[in-house]
Design a protein around this motif. Sequence first.
Motif, PDB file in Angstrom:
ATOM      1  N   VAL A  11      73.464  19.939  19.480  1.00  0.00           N
ATOM      2  CA  VAL A  11      74.080  20.959  20.515  1.00  0.00           C
ATOM      3  C   VAL A  11      75.513  21.148  20.203  1.00  0.00           C
ATOM      4  CG1 VAL A  11      74.658  21.360  22.908  1.00  0.00           C
ATOM      5  CG2 VAL A  11      72.503  20.198  22.490  1.00  0.00           C
ATOM      6  N   GLU A  38      83.362  23.391  30.923  1.00  0.00           N
ATOM      7  CA  GLU A  38      82.840  22.976  29.564  1.00  0.00           C
ATOM      8  C   GLU A  38      83.346  24.030  28.402  1.00  0.00           C
ATOM      9  OE1 GLU A  38      78.739  23.536  28.953  1.00  0.00           O
ATOM     10  OE2 GLU A  38      78.647  25.615  28.936  1.00  0.00           O
ATOM     11  N   LEU A  39      83.473  23.369  27.047  1.00  0.00           N
ATOM     12  CA  LEU A  39      83.405  24.244  26.044  1.00  0.00           C
ATOM     13  C   LEU A  39      81.961  24.878  25.745  1.00  0.00           C
ATOM     14  CD1 LEU A  39      85.051  22.196  23.125  1.00  0.00           C
ATOM     15  CD2 LEU A  39      86.177  23.669  24.989  1.00  0.00           C
ATOM     16  N   LYS A  43      72.158  24.584  22.314  1.00  0.00           N
ATOM     17  CA  LYS A  43      71.269  23.798  21.082  1.00  0.00           C
ATOM     18  C   LYS A  43      70.971  24.504  20.029  1.00  0.00           C
ATOM     19  CE  LYS A  43      68.381  21.027  24.072  1.00  0.00           C
ATOM     20  NZ  LYS A  43      67.996  21.788  25.388  1.00  0.00           N
ATOM     21  N   ASN A 120      80.658  14.694  29.144  1.00  0.00           N
ATOM     22  CA  ASN A 120      80.663  14.835  27.768  1.00  0.00           C
ATOM     23  C   ASN A 120      81.980  15.226  26.937  1.00  0.00           C
ATOM     24  OD1 ASN A 120      78.063  13.728  27.582  1.00  0.00           O
ATOM     25  ND2 ASN A 120      77.161  15.696  28.223  1.00  0.00           N
TER      26      ASN A 120
HETATM   27  N1  DCP Z   1      76.611  20.310  26.786  1.00  0.00           N
HETATM   28  C1  DCP Z   1      77.670  19.502  27.211  1.00  0.00           C
HETATM   29  N2  DCP Z   1      78.997  20.006  26.973  1.00  0.00           N
HETATM   30  C2  DCP Z   1      78.990  21.395  26.389  1.00  0.00           C
HETATM   31  C3  DCP Z   1      77.538  21.832  25.921  1.00  0.00           C
HETATM   32  C4  DCP Z   1      76.377  21.450  26.390  1.00  0.00           C
HETATM   33  O1  DCP Z   1      77.586  18.221  27.709  1.00  0.00           O
HETATM   34  N3  DCP Z   1      80.093  21.704  25.799  1.00  0.00           N
HETATM   35  C5  DCP Z   1      75.260  19.392  27.474  1.00  0.00           C
HETATM   36  C6  DCP Z   1      74.660  20.146  28.682  1.00  0.00           C
HETATM   37  C7  DCP Z   1      73.241  19.953  28.120  1.00  0.00           C
HETATM   38  C8  DCP Z   1      73.079  20.116  26.782  1.00  0.00           C
HETATM   39  O2  DCP Z   1      74.382  19.862  26.276  1.00  0.00           O
HETATM   40  O3  DCP Z   1      72.525  18.704  28.653  1.00  0.00           O
HETATM   41  C9  DCP Z   1      72.457  21.565  26.412  1.00  0.00           C
HETATM   42  O4  DCP Z   1      73.083  22.402  26.742  1.00  0.00           O
HETATM   43  P1  DCP Z   1      72.890  23.911  27.215  1.00  0.00           P
HETATM   44  O5  DCP Z   1      71.998  23.782  28.453  1.00  0.00           O
HETATM   45  O6  DCP Z   1      74.119  24.722  27.476  1.00  0.00           O
HETATM   46  O7  DCP Z   1      72.402  24.452  26.126  1.00  0.00           O
HETATM   47  P2  DCP Z   1      71.035  25.623  25.834  1.00  0.00           P
HETATM   48  O8  DCP Z   1      71.218  26.609  27.050  1.00  0.00           O
HETATM   49  O9  DCP Z   1      70.959  25.747  24.541  1.00  0.00           O
HETATM   50  O10 DCP Z   1      69.876  24.540  26.529  1.00  0.00           O
HETATM   51  P3  DCP Z   1      68.704  25.009  27.214  1.00  0.00           P
HETATM   52  O11 DCP Z   1      68.017  26.455  27.007  1.00  0.00           O
HETATM   53  O12 DCP Z   1      67.495  23.904  26.890  1.00  0.00           O
HETATM   54  O13 DCP Z   1      69.049  24.891  28.602  1.00  0.00           O
END
Ligand code: DCP
Length: 135
Positions: A11, A38-39, A43, A120
Amino acid sequence: MSDAPARDREVVAGAIFREGRLLLAQRTSPPALAGRWELPGGKVEEFESPQNALARELLEELAVEVRCGARIGVDVPLSPGLVLRAYRAELVSGEPVALDHAQLTWVDAEELLSMDLVDNDRAWIPELLAELSAL
Ligand code: DCP
């Protein structure tokens, strides 16, 4: 068949700095993370590079074009086989808007410390602060 160990899925999260400030985005989901900062990122898809994934995610989420730069801070394990990594992201064009987040904000070093960051991303505070203090 290959004997090479499977690589972690990644991620990616982008650190965008401008005029001494860092862009943070407020999550809307899942409920446990909604309201926390968050930043922005997401994925990496199969067969996609982390650099392309960061550019794709920030275009989708912020409507900006970025160039992915160097890694910042430590690897953060999310679950077995899934790791979170931060990269510097240079704005190439566009002004960030919250297409996927509740809101966006630009913070200086002092403000960063007062934000309710997702757990995180707290792992990167030392490097983010060092960068903000140097700007
Ligand atoms: N995450 C994090 N800190 C960040 C970005 C992401 O801790 N700066 C974590 C949160 C989720 C995982 O990473 O547990 C995936 O992040 P997203 O849900 O934002 O990513 P996607 O939108 O790509 O995932 P999905 O489409 O599966 O929801």
